[in-house]
Design a protein around this motif. Structure first.
Motif, mmCIF file in Angstrom:
data_model
loop_
_atom_site.group_PDB
_atom_site.id
_atom_site.type_symbol
_atom_site.label_atom_id
_atom_site.label_comp_id
_atom_site.label_asym_id
_atom_site.label_seq_id
_atom_site.Cartn_x
_atom_site.Cartn_y
_atom_site.Cartn_z
ATOM 1 N N SER A 59 8.975 -9.822 15.561
ATOM 2 C CA SER A 59 9.144 -9.102 14.424
ATOM 3 C C SER A 59 7.729 -8.850 13.542
ATOM 4 C CB SER A 59 10.365 -9.594 13.344
ATOM 5 O OG SER A 59 9.779 -10.866 12.783
ATOM 6 N N VAL A 60 7.536 -8.066 12.669
ATOM 7 C CA VAL A 60 6.216 -7.831 11.778
ATOM 8 C C VAL A 60 6.267 -9.619 11.335
ATOM 9 C CG1 VAL A 60 5.233 -6.786 10.044
ATOM 10 C CG2 VAL A 60 6.275 -5.616 11.647
ATOM 11 N N ALA A 61 7.438 -9.917 10.426
ATOM 12 C CA ALA A 61 7.132 -11.119 9.798
ATOM 13 C C ALA A 61 6.800 -12.461 10.760
ATOM 14 C CB ALA A 61 8.631 -11.520 9.236
ATOM 15 N N CYS B 172 12.122 -2.022 8.812
ATOM 16 C CA CYS B 172 10.847 -2.365 8.944
ATOM 17 C C CYS B 172 9.611 -2.201 8.052
ATOM 18 C CB CYS B 172 10.234 -1.460 10.155
ATOM 19 S SG CYS B 172 8.660 -1.748 10.647
ATOM 20 N N ILE B 173 9.952 -1.214 7.049
ATOM 21 C CA ILE B 173 9.071 -0.972 5.839
ATOM 22 C C ILE B 173 9.010 -2.334 4.902
ATOM 23 C CG2 ILE B 173 8.465 0.678 3.857
ATOM 24 C CD1 ILE B 173 7.784 1.701 6.467
ATOM 25 N N HIS B 174 10.351 -2.803 4.857
ATOM 26 C CA HIS B 174 10.451 -3.831 3.902
ATOM 27 C C HIS B 174 9.570 -4.903 4.469
ATOM 28 C CE1 HIS B 174 13.236 -2.546 0.659
ATOM 29 N NE2 HIS B 174 14.003 -2.365 1.368
ATOM 30 N N GLU B 175 9.665 -5.259 5.895
ATOM 31 C CA GLU B 175 8.868 -6.366 6.256
ATOM 32 C C GLU B 175 7.239 -6.164 6.282
ATOM 33 O OE1 GLU B 175 9.691 -8.393 10.089
ATOM 34 O OE2 GLU B 175 11.657 -7.184 10.297
ATOM 35 N N CYS B 176 7.004 -4.883 6.332
ATOM 36 C CA CYS B 176 5.451 -4.502 6.339
ATOM 37 C C CYS B 176 5.213 -4.768 4.896
ATOM 38 C CB CYS B 176 5.248 -2.914 6.798
ATOM 39 S SG CYS B 176 5.505 -2.815 8.480
ATOM 40 N N VAL B 177 5.899 -4.519 3.696
ATOM 41 C CA VAL B 177 5.463 -4.632 2.644
ATOM 42 C C VAL B 177 5.264 -6.126 2.187
ATOM 43 C CG1 VAL B 177 6.276 -4.653 0.198
ATOM 44 C CG2 VAL B 177 6.230 -2.497 1.857
ATOM 45 N N ALA B 178 6.201 -6.964 2.692
ATOM 46 C CA ALA B 178 6.172 -8.304 2.515
ATOM 47 C C ALA B 178 5.028 -8.812 3.199
ATOM 48 C CB ALA B 178 7.501 -8.918 2.925
ATOM 49 N N GLY C 54 5.107 -0.991 -2.616
ATOM 50 C CA GLY C 54 4.537 -2.347 -2.116
ATOM 51 C C GLY C 54 2.894 -1.872 -1.971
ATOM 52 N N GLY C 55 2.493 -0.998 -2.343
ATOM 53 C CA GLY C 55 0.906 -0.800 -2.065
ATOM 54 C C GLY C 55 0.806 -0.151 -0.772
ATOM 55 N N MET C 56 1.563 0.553 -0.180
ATOM 56 C CA MET C 56 1.320 0.775 1.420
ATOM 57 C C MET C 56 1.722 2.270 1.245
ATOM 58 S SD MET C 56 3.740 -0.723 4.285
ATOM 59 C CE MET C 56 4.001 0.269 6.061
ATOM 60 N N ARG C 57 0.478 3.000 2.340
ATOM 61 C CA ARG C 57 0.654 4.416 2.531
ATOM 62 C C ARG C 57 1.236 4.670 3.965
ATOM 63 N NH1 ARG C 57 -1.805 6.955 -1.864
ATOM 64 N NH2 ARG C 57 -0.456 8.489 -1.306
ATOM 65 N N LEU C 58 1.754 6.008 4.043
ATOM 66 C CA LEU C 58 2.418 6.223 5.334
ATOM 67 C C LEU C 58 1.754 7.646 5.712
ATOM 68 C CD1 LEU C 58 6.124 5.717 4.094
ATOM 69 C CD2 LEU C 58 4.549 4.282 5.273
ATOM 70 N N ILE C 59 1.870 7.649 7.125
ATOM 71 C CA ILE C 59 1.453 8.760 7.876
ATOM 72 C C ILE C 59 2.608 9.236 8.590
ATOM 73 C CG2 ILE C 59 -0.070 9.836 9.547
ATOM 74 C CD1 ILE C 59 -2.261 8.056 8.809
ATOM 75 N N GLY C 60 2.968 10.537 8.436
ATOM 76 C CA GLY C 60 4.488 10.989 9.040
ATOM 77 C C GLY C 60 5.299 11.145 8.372
ATOM 78 N N PRO C 61 6.469 11.111 8.936
ATOM 79 C CA PRO C 61 7.027 10.947 10.219
ATOM 80 C C PRO C 61 6.641 12.093 11.121
ATOM 81 C CG PRO C 61 8.809 11.258 8.707
ATOM 82 C CD PRO C 61 7.557 11.441 7.848
#
Length: 465
Positions: free
Chosen positions: A66-68, A89-95, A130-137
């Motif tokens: 996992s990302v975590a 997965c986005i929740h994990e990425c933010v954390a 969470g201060g994260m930017r996205l490309i896509g989907p």
């Protein structure tokens, strides 16, 4: 100014990640595996973290469940898992304080369902909070050779001056592969997909300030925020040329764009107004887009409008002259001294020393006539650029033709536009383009592009003054 577009700094961080996680990388050779292969092929300099709970190792890399579970920091995540698993997965990425993510999987608002739109909105909300930017989907993400980033193996590791923004992933793959043939090297290529977060306008603003980018190209299906897009376009075009291919301007194209990326297209009249106000260079079609990118990337200033045409086939010289007029360029007045110089080696029969300069078909046997004629007209102070339609009649002769014309251009330090003679396939395109001399399929395409360049230069000078 950079401060008008704070997103520029966020994109800059995403485009230069120190580490990358590939979430959902498959064991077998499926599409998702290409993202990992591409990073390795580019020689990404930082840690690469494959994520898959059912694999321990892949391509010599330890795989994490996992990302975590990743022990180090992650700057960029490439997310390949099914669309209904992405939110977790986005929740994990933010954390984990991931700075940006590429969402490869589709299945959100472009499906036209309320459920798809709601899921996409929640993904964006969690990421942005969470201060994260996205490309896509539904996007391929980033190709930036200087950072070791790529979405496809076997793309050039050599960076260059062209930055691209595209709503089509397949077009970025195509131009990434064939660009070398046309002398195109890339600073940054971004496949935006459906634009749930970062948009074409955001990347226009970024490329406008990117020191590695000198020419910007865009394939645009729809514009989400017209005011912001226009502001970003103005911001970029004042600094460097922005060549935009906009689709969805007919009912048929609009329907196709809506089914492809969920884009809402606008009218052709509105688009012309946007391009005019924003300083864009509008083109229509893949060939016109690539021609313009090649021309702006390879043809360096100064770039005046007085053209000398040099041709062996007389009809091509005439067609080039007509194309010159249609592109609002002018035929240069060849000086008497230049004509005297030409008369020393151009055959007297079946030729012309005016403009177009017709050197006759015998020049295809003795290409020194082409080469010396090019030198002569390029040295004329009344000539700003030289267009040459010629060919040798054997591989050996063509080799000398290539070498001589490239050397003549370097000596003159003026733009040369090399034009194909139909019916001959001598492999000239790549030879000339790799040397920095653009090669066009026809006189009409050459003059069209050079006309765009001259008009952009005049527009930009007017703004600067």
């Amino acid at each position: 100014m950079a401060e008008s577009f704070p997103v520029v700094e966020e994109i800059r961080t995403i485009c230069r990640p120190r580490s990358v996680a590939v979430v959902g990388v498959p064991r077998s050779l499926k599409t998702g595996r290409l993202f990992l292969m591409a990073l390795q092929d580019q020689g990404f300099p930082g840690p690469i973290y494959p994520i898959n709970p059912r694999i321990d190792e892949i391509d010599g890399l330890k795989v994490y469940p996992s990302v975590a579970a990743v022990p180090g920091e992650i700057d960029l995540a490439i997310i390949l898992i099914p669309h209904d698993q992405v939110l977790d997965c986005i929740h994990e990425c933010v954390a984990k304080r991931v700075r940006g993510a590429v969402l490869f999987t589709a299945g959100y608002k472009e499906t036209g369902t309320a459920e798809g739109a709601a899921l996409e909105a929640e993904i964006v909300r969690v990421a942005r909070a969470g201060g994260m930017r996205l490309i896509g989907p539904n996007g391929m993400g980033l190709y930036r050779p200087s950072a070791g980033l790529s979405f496809l193996p076997q793309l050039s590791r050599e960076s260059g001056p062209v930055g691209l923004v595209s709503h089509s992933g397949s077009l970025t793959n195509i131009i990434g592969r064939m660009g070398v043939e046309r002398g195109l090297r890339f600073s940054t290529v971004v496949s935006l997909g459906n634009e749930c977060d970062l948009s074409a306008g955001d990347f226009l603003a970024y490329l406008g300030e990117d020191v590695e980018t000198e020419v910007i190209g865009g394939y645009i299906e729809g514009i989400r925020d017209g005011t912001r897009f226009l502001a970003a376009l103005k911001h970029a075009s004042r600094r460097k040329p922005v060549i935009l291919w906009k689709v969805g301007l007919t009912p048929e194209g609009a329907k196709a764009a809506a089914s492809h990326t969920g884009a809402l297209a606008g009218s052709e009249e509105v688009w012309r107004g946007v391009a005019r106000q924003g300083g864009a260079i509008p083109v229509a079609g893949f060939e016109a887009w690539v021609d313009a990118l090649m021309g702006f990337a390879l043809i360096r200033p100064p770039r005046g409008k007085r053209i000398a045409i040099l041709a062996g086939p007389g009809g091509l010289g005439v067609s080039a002259a007509e194309a010159c007029g249609r592109a609002s360029l002018t035929l240069a007045a060849i000086a008497p001294e230049t004509r005297e110089r030409l008369a020393r080696f151009v055959p007297a029969t079946g030729t012309s020393l005016g403009n177009p300069v017709d050197v006759g078909m015998s020049a295809s046997l003795d290409v020194e006539i082409y080469i010396e004629a090019a030198r002569a007209v390029a040295a004329d102070p009344g000539v700003d650029a030289v267009a040459v339609a010629g060919i040798g009649l054997s591989t050996e002769v063509n080799t000398r033709y290539n070498e001589g014309m490239i050397q003549a251009q370097r000596e003159a330090q003026k733009p040369f536009l090399m034009i194909n003679v139909p019916g001959f396939d001598a492999g000239l395109t790549q030879t000339f383009c790799e040397a920095g001399v653009p090669f066009f399929a026809s006189a009409e395409r050459a003059m069209t592009v050079y006309g765009l360049i001259v008009r952009y230069d005049a527009w930009r000078r007017g703004r600067d003054e």
